[in-house]
Design a protein around this motif. Structure first.
Motif, PDB file in Angstrom:
ATOM      1  N   THR A   1       0.788  -1.295  -0.038  1.00  0.00           N
ATOM      2  CA  THR A   1      -0.152   0.001   0.032  1.00  0.00           C
ATOM      3  C   THR A   1       0.790   1.082  -0.171  1.00  0.00           C
ATOM      4  N   SER A   2       1.859   0.968   0.661  1.00  0.00           N
ATOM      5  CA  SER A   2       3.011   2.261   0.471  1.00  0.00           C
ATOM      6  C   SER A   2       3.076   2.663  -1.120  1.00  0.00           C
ATOM      7  N   THR A   3       3.424   1.725  -1.766  1.00  0.00           N
ATOM      8  CA  THR A   3       3.810   2.062  -3.141  1.00  0.00           C
ATOM      9  C   THR A   3       2.618   2.730  -3.751  1.00  0.00           C
ATOM     10  N   ALA A   4       1.343   2.284  -3.659  1.00  0.00           N
ATOM     11  CA  ALA A   4       0.379   3.081  -4.080  1.00  0.00           C
ATOM     12  C   ALA A   4       0.318   4.711  -3.677  1.00  0.00           C
ATOM     13  N   VAL A   5       0.242   4.595  -2.212  1.00  0.00           N
ATOM     14  CA  VAL A   5       0.113   6.059  -1.543  1.00  0.00           C
ATOM     15  C   VAL A   5       1.332   6.942  -2.137  1.00  0.00           C
ATOM     16  N   VAL A   6       2.575   6.299  -2.373  1.00  0.00           N
ATOM     17  CA  VAL A   6       3.750   7.167  -2.972  1.00  0.00           C
ATOM     18  C   VAL A   6       3.410   7.718  -4.320  1.00  0.00           C
ATOM     19  N   ALA A   7       2.944   7.046  -5.090  1.00  0.00           N
ATOM     20  CA  ALA A   7       2.536   7.405  -6.475  1.00  0.00           C
ATOM     21  C   ALA A   7       1.246   8.459  -6.406  1.00  0.00           C
ATOM     22  N   LYS A   8       0.355   8.300  -5.514  1.00  0.00           N
ATOM     23  CA  LYS A   8      -0.583   9.592  -5.336  1.00  0.00           C
ATOM     24  C   LYS A   8      -0.124  10.582  -4.859  1.00  0.00           C
TER      25      LYS A   8
ATOM     26  N   GLY B   1     -10.591   6.327  -0.130  1.00  0.00           N
ATOM     27  CA  GLY B   1     -11.189   7.628  -0.754  1.00  0.00           C
ATOM     28  C   GLY B   1     -11.780   8.525   0.102  1.00  0.00           C
ATOM     29  N   ILE B   2     -12.418   8.174   1.307  1.00  0.00           N
ATOM     30  CA  ILE B   2     -13.062   8.916   2.526  1.00  0.00           C
ATOM     31  C   ILE B   2     -12.215   9.795   2.936  1.00  0.00           C
ATOM     32  N   GLY B   3     -12.317  11.143   2.948  1.00  0.00           N
ATOM     33  CA  GLY B   3     -11.525  12.090   3.391  1.00  0.00           C
ATOM     34  C   GLY B   3     -10.513  12.533   2.644  1.00  0.00           C
ATOM     35  N   LYS B   4     -10.398  11.918   1.502  1.00  0.00           N
ATOM     36  CA  LYS B   4      -9.150  12.144   0.504  1.00  0.00           C
ATOM     37  C   LYS B   4      -8.896  13.614   0.413  1.00  0.00           C
ATOM     38  N   ALA B   5      -9.617  14.435   0.098  1.00  0.00           N
ATOM     39  CA  ALA B   5      -9.425  15.939  -0.086  1.00  0.00           C
ATOM     40  C   ALA B   5      -8.874  16.418   0.904  1.00  0.00           C
ATOM     41  N   GLY B   6      -9.418  16.327   2.066  1.00  0.00           N
ATOM     42  CA  GLY B   6      -8.763  17.200   3.296  1.00  0.00           C
ATOM     43  C   GLY B   6      -7.343  16.599   3.743  1.00  0.00           C
ATOM     44  N   VAL B   7      -7.195  15.086   3.551  1.00  0.00           N
ATOM     45  CA  VAL B   7      -5.600  14.568   3.492  1.00  0.00           C
ATOM     46  C   VAL B   7      -4.684  15.422   2.648  1.00  0.00           C
ATOM     47  N   GLU B   8      -5.177  15.693   1.325  1.00  0.00           N
ATOM     48  CA  GLU B   8      -4.476  16.040   0.553  1.00  0.00           C
ATOM     49  C   GLU B   8      -4.200  17.646   0.704  1.00  0.00           C
TER      50      GLU B   8
END
Length: 94
Positions: A14-21, A78-85
């Protein structure tokens, strides 16, 4: 240059996916070249937090973290993603 640690259970999946995002997010907002992302397991995160500027993890926040922490779980759900970004962008703008 800000060092951002991205941790998950094993430091691989999952860290690989998050790094890409996160890379896409930061580069699209003009931070290209201003950060360095490092992946690790959550077990390694406490030691790495001593020299990091930020830890983003897809697990619960471990005790002993010595840098700011942001939950990376919204990148998976995907829940709360905009806030974390926005938290990440605010951190980079400091």
């Amino acid at each position: 240059m800000k060092t951002i640690i991205v941790a998950c259970g094993s430091g691989v999946a999952t860290s690989t996916a998050v790094v890409a995002k996160i890379t896409d997010l930061l580069d699209s907002h003009g931070f290209n070249g201003e950060y360095q992302l490092q992946q690790c397991s959550i077990a390694e995160a406490v030691a790495k937090s001593k020299t990091a500027d930020l830890l983003i993890a897809t697990t619960a926040k471990p005790q002993g973290i010595e840098c700011p922490f942001i939950s990376g779980i919204p990148f998976l759900t995907g829940i709360g993603k905009a806030g974390v970004e926005q938290q990440i962008l605010d951190f980079m703008a400091k």
